[in-house]
Design an enzyme around this catalytic site. Structure first.
Site, PDB file in Angstrom:
ATOM      1  N   HIS A  10       0.816  -1.220   0.000  1.00  0.00           N
ATOM      2  CA  HIS A  10       0.000   0.000   0.000  1.00  0.00           C
ATOM      3  C   HIS A  10       0.855   1.278   0.000  1.00  0.00           C
ATOM      4  CE1 HIS A  10      -3.092  -2.912   0.689  1.00  0.00           C
ATOM      5  NE2 HIS A  10      -2.560  -3.268   1.851  1.00  0.00           N
ATOM      6  N   GLU A  25      -1.236   1.623   7.872  1.00  0.00           N
ATOM      7  CA  GLU A  25      -0.579   0.332   7.702  1.00  0.00           C
ATOM      8  C   GLU A  25       0.783   0.507   7.054  1.00  0.00           C
ATOM      9  OE1 GLU A  25      -0.806  -3.860   5.218  1.00  0.00           O
ATOM     10  OE2 GLU A  25      -2.631  -2.653   5.361  1.00  0.00           O
ATOM     11  N   HIS A  81       2.985  -6.923   4.929  1.00  0.00           N
ATOM     12  CA  HIS A  81       1.706  -6.298   5.282  1.00  0.00           C
ATOM     13  C   HIS A  81       1.409  -6.468   6.759  1.00  0.00           C
ATOM     14  CE1 HIS A  81      -0.057  -5.680   1.149  1.00  0.00           C
ATOM     15  NE2 HIS A  81       0.948  -6.504   0.870  1.00  0.00           N
ATOM     16  N   GLU A 150       1.648 -11.191   6.944  1.00  0.00           N
ATOM     17  CA  GLU A 150       0.756 -10.316   7.712  1.00  0.00           C
ATOM     18  C   GLU A 150       1.287 -10.342   9.146  1.00  0.00           C
ATOM     19  OE1 GLU A 150      -1.594  -8.446   6.609  1.00  0.00           O
ATOM     20  OE2 GLU A 150      -2.556  -9.342   4.855  1.00  0.00           O
TER      21      GLU A 150
END
Length: 269
Positions: A10, A25, A81, A150
């Site tokens: 992102h 994030e 992430h 993650e």
């Protein structure tokens, strides 16, 4: 020469992708990526390409990211992430590592995930949600083995404590780097670091075994003694698991990290 593509997911201003308190994030992804790259640079014969925008100003399209990695002929694609459940604070928690769900995808992706994932779990000291498969673009369209990590939940009251601590983000980044280095058999520029890395690998392989009851039993014993001391601050979800006997080994690892972090071992002497 091993070529590693790093992707901090992102951009800074990507809609959503925030903790309930508004933390981006990308800010967490970026720090982990920076720490991973810094650690990878301590190894010999490795080149690194970061395919996202290191400033965070632009959310580089996923197609452009995988195109860059494919054109560069990377040996592995690592996408970093952090997760979210529903954007509201909760007690959910844990680490996940994804590989492609395409049955024709390289088996090497799973081999790399098998090495990286337990290291991230141990580095963060939170629950293990397991290795999973998905049809994410960066996993599907990369022509080399690819993983997506993650590293905890932005909307978890448990995980956010660690995510706000740069020491844990550094540990996570270095865990990803060391996992990749282990898979590709990279040699450290420092001979002593090579020996330390070998010890870390042995420790990871020895103790990260979700089917082992021994570690769970030992941890339960330790934690019960700490509970009786009345000086612990265990997260409610782990306290509940401890009381109803559903503690997993991954939980045990996380709890032991908590014990170490808060200095509770002094209570056991």
């Amino acid at each position: 020469m091993v070529k590693i593509a790093i992707d901090a997911g992102h951009g800074f201003d990507t809609p959503g992708k925030r903790s309930p308190d508004g933390e981006r994030e990308w800010s967490f992804n970026n720090k982990v990526a920076q720490y991973a790259i810094a650690k990878l640079q301590t190894y010999k014969d490795v080149e690194i390409l970061r395919v996202d925008d290191p400033t965070g100003k632009t959310d580089v399209p996923l197609t452009k990211r995988t195109d860059l990695a494919n054109k560069w002929k990377a040996d592995v694609y690592a996408s970093i992430h952090h997760n979210a459940m529903n954007g509201k604070w909760g007690m959910h928690s844990g680490i996940e590592t994804y590989t492609s769900d395409n049955p024709d995808a390289s088996s090497r992706s799973k081999e790399i995930a098998n090495i990286v994932h337990p290291r991230v779990v141990m580095a963060m000291g939170i629950s293990d949600r397991g290795m999973k498969q998905a049809d994410f673009h960066v996993l599907r369209e990369s022509s080399m083995p690819a993983i997506l990590t993650e590293g905890g939940f932005l909307d978890s009251k448990v995980d956010i404590i660690k995510l706000r601590d740069d020491n844990y983000l550094k540990a996570q980044g270095e865990a990803i780097a060391d996992g990749l280095a282990s898979y590709f058999k990279l040699k450290s520029k420092n001979e002593l670091e090579d020996k330390e890395s070998s010890v870390a690998k042995i420790m990871t392989e020895k103790f990260y075994n979700p089917s082992s009851q021994t570690m769970i039993d030992a941890t339960i014993s330790v934690l019960k003694r700490l509970e009786q001391s009345g000086k612990t601050t265990l997260p409610p979800i782990w306290r509940e698991k401890l009381s109803n006997g559903t503690l997993t080994e991954s939980d045990a690892i996380g709890l032991l990290f908590l014990v170490l972090d808060q200095g509770y071992f002094d209570e056991l002497k």
